[in-house]
Design a protein around this motif. Structure first.
Motif, PDB file in Angstrom:
ATOM      1  N   GLN A  82      -5.646   0.361  -1.719  1.00 19.13           N
ATOM      2  CA  GLN A  82      -6.602   0.844  -0.732  1.00 19.13           C
ATOM      3  C   GLN A  82      -5.933   1.687   0.346  1.00 19.13           C
ATOM      4  N   THR A  83      -4.803   1.233   0.858  1.00 18.74           N
ATOM      5  CA  THR A  83      -4.198   1.882   2.017  1.00 18.74           C
ATOM      6  C   THR A  83      -3.368   3.117   1.656  1.00 18.74           C
ATOM      7  N   LEU A  84      -2.558   3.026   0.602  1.00 20.78           N
ATOM      8  CA  LEU A  84      -1.715   4.149   0.200  1.00 20.78           C
ATOM      9  C   LEU A  84      -2.439   5.042  -0.794  1.00 20.78           C
ATOM     10  N   GLY A  85      -3.005   4.421  -1.814  1.00 21.32           N
ATOM     11  CA  GLY A  85      -3.808   5.147  -2.794  1.00 21.32           C
ATOM     12  C   GLY A  85      -3.030   6.174  -3.602  1.00 21.32           C
ATOM     13  N   PHE A  86      -3.682   6.689  -4.605  1.00 19.10           N
ATOM     14  CA  PHE A  86      -3.157   7.798  -5.406  1.00 19.10           C
ATOM     15  C   PHE A  86      -4.328   8.421  -6.154  1.00 19.10           C
ATOM     16  N   TRP A  87      -4.195   9.660  -6.510  1.00 17.02           N
ATOM     17  CA  TRP A  87      -5.251  10.417  -7.184  1.00 17.02           C
ATOM     18  C   TRP A  87      -6.552  10.235  -6.401  1.00 17.02           C
ATOM     19  N   LYS A  88      -7.609   9.763  -7.023  1.00 11.39           N
ATOM     20  CA  LYS A  88      -8.891   9.556  -6.339  1.00 11.39           C
ATOM     21  C   LYS A  88      -9.155   8.077  -6.080  1.00 11.39           C
ATOM     22  N   ILE A  89      -8.070   7.317  -5.991  1.00  8.21           N
ATOM     23  CA  ILE A  89      -8.166   5.868  -5.816  1.00  8.21           C
ATOM     24  C   ILE A  89      -7.689   5.488  -4.423  1.00  8.21           C
ATOM     25  N   GLY A  90      -8.496   4.718  -3.709  1.00  6.15           N
ATOM     26  CA  GLY A  90      -8.121   4.234  -2.388  1.00  6.15           C
ATOM     27  C   GLY A  90      -8.878   4.926  -1.277  1.00  6.15           C
ATOM     28  N   ALA A  91      -9.345   4.147  -0.307  1.00  8.35           N
ATOM     29  CA  ALA A  91     -10.034   4.721   0.858  1.00  8.35           C
ATOM     30  C   ALA A  91      -9.039   5.349   1.818  1.00  8.35           C
TER      31      ALA A  91
END
Length: 464
Positions: A82-91
């Motif tokens: 959620q916090t770092l994310g990658f591509w289109k994943i994570g807010a």
């Protein structure tokens, strides 16, 4: 992709100079201590679901402690997504993820029907629900209008009410066959712990108030020590370092009824997360647009799908941490990412998870009344904004709550129904959610004029 009504593509607020506070990194010590505060605020909520589900499906104290460690580990992974994310994943917001209470009652119902294969069947259902949730994320924003406060408030209330009997059982001792079950000593210990938690919430401030439940558990355990009510076996048998072995309880199994039940839970989790993302975006000064919500829901679903690999349960937003962000004014997502790292380290230290096993069940029961009752209170708070005076909203709530309470008030009510149906019917959360959604559609959407659906109330509000 066209923007969902109500979300602006240009809604992100960026300061004129430098990084947005959400993207700032803090000095290492402050990063660690602030992250630790998030862990402390959510710790009890993360370990409670496996503590409930483990014994309910026949796991030993050691196996339940293993589940708790795995839940800490997977909560850390989901938080990093959620916090770092990658591509289109994570807010990519200071958004904490952990084990959802919404899945507890359905998982117990699944476990009762699956016998010795309880955990593999539960994990198989969570994997499928997570994968479906991942692919449904881009479209869910368009369906949020079908989950107004009249629906979400009813479901959240049912979650809390469904969990309260667990705390009552703990308060009596947990083992119905024991000679001291329901004794004055057990119930008295639960009452003392409850009083301690309430007093701490009343008189403590700031960080200490946030961890009042944890402090209450510590105080209750210390009081119980000279009374001989503690059990150190889980700690003695735990290793200092360990890794949650993938599929420790066996390969996942896939049963249709269990999958349907957990898919309903996934819808509930996605609804709560959407409301939490919207609320958190406003708090940190970076209003959530459609892209942010999609990324957050993908992280929720992916975190849930991979959790069973490491013996964890379904993950969703922890709203209490949103309140912590608002209180501390620390908006950096990297602080929460540090908290995710701490959760992973705790998950790799089995003895840390097993320490909770030292806490006597009556002490857990006393604290659980506050912990689970606060979930129900959050649902009632949500229903307060559900425009109950409009349309047939009061009828929707009455019917959904009534049907959802059947498995709690009359546990054998569906005993003559097919076994596969019992997985869903024995979960008041699942049945109550289905009824609330169906009646909301019938009364507030189908056959109504444009805009009449507003009778269901405003957009969902976050759970605190």
């Amino acid at each position: 992709m066209a923007a969902t009504p109500g979300f602006r593509k240009d809604a992100v607020v960026v300061p004129a100079e430098g990084k947005h506070p959400v993207d700032e990194t803090l000095p290492p010590l402050k990063m660690f201590t602030s992250g630790l505060q998030h862990v402390a605020a959510m710790y009890a909520g993360v370990v409670a679901p496996p503590m409930i589900v483990g014994p309910a499906v026949g796991l030993s104290a050691t196996e339940t402690a293993f589940l708790m460690g795995a839940s800490l580990f997977t909560a850390g992974l989901a938080t990093l997504l959620q916090t770092l994310g990658f591509w289109k994943i994570g807010a990519k917001l200071p958004f904490v993820n952990g084990v959802s209470f919404a899945g507890v009652t359905p998982m117990i119902a699944i476990g009762k029907g699956a016998g010795d294969n309880a955990v593999p069947v539960i994990f198989g259902a969570i994997i499928v629900a997570g994968v479906l949730g991942f692919f449904a994320a881009p479209y869910f924003g368009k369906l949020v209008r079908f989950f107004p406060p009249v629906v979400t408030g009813t479901v959240i209330t049912l979650i809390g009410v469904s969990l309260l009997p667990v705390s009552f059982n703990w308060s009596q001792g947990g083992n119905r066959t024991a000679t001291d079950y329901g004794s004055m000593q057990n119930i008295g210990m639960a009452a003392v712990t409850l009083a301690i938690v309430l007093l701490m919430r009343k008189f403590l401030r700031g960080f200490l108030q946030q961890i009042s439940i944890l402090l209450g558990l510590v105080a209750g355990t210390l009081i119980a020590l000279p009374l001989g009510m503690t059990n150190l076996d889980a700690v003695r048998n735990a290793d200092f370092v360990g890794f949650p072995t993938p599929f420790h309880f066996g390969a996942p199994q896939f049963q249709v009824a269990a999958i349907i039940s957990m898919c309903i839970v996934m819808l509930v989790c996605m609804t709560e997360s959407t409301a939490d993302i919207l609320a958190l975006g406003k708090i940190v000064g970076r209003p959530a647009d459609e892209k942010t919500i999609e990324g957050g829901l993908r992280a929720d679903a992916l975190g849930s799908a991979i959790s069973p690999l490491f013996n964890g349960f379904m993950c969703s937003a922890f709203a209490q941490n949103i309140g912590l962000v608002a209180m501390t004014k620390v908006r950096s997502r990297f602080v929460v990412a540090a908290g995710g790292g701490i959760l992973i380290l705790l998950g790799l230290c089995p003895i840390a998870a097993s320490v909770i096993g030292v806490v006597p069940l009556p002490v857990l029961g006393g604290a659980g009344i506050v912990l689970f009752g606060s979930v129900a209170a959050s649902g009632i708070q949500t229903l307060a904004g559900a425009a109950m005076e409009k349309g047939e909203n009061a009828l929707i709530v009455a019917a959904a709550l009534g049907i959802g309470l059947i498995p709690i008030a009359a546990p054998g009510f569906y005993h003559a129904f097919p076994k596969d149906l019992l997985v869903v019917l024995d979960s008041g959360i699942s049945t109550g959610c289905v009824v609330a959604i169906a009646l909301n559609l019938a009364f507030n959407h189908l056959g109504t004029k444009k805009g009449a659906a507003q009778a269901a109330g405003p957009e969902p509000v976050p759970v605190h």
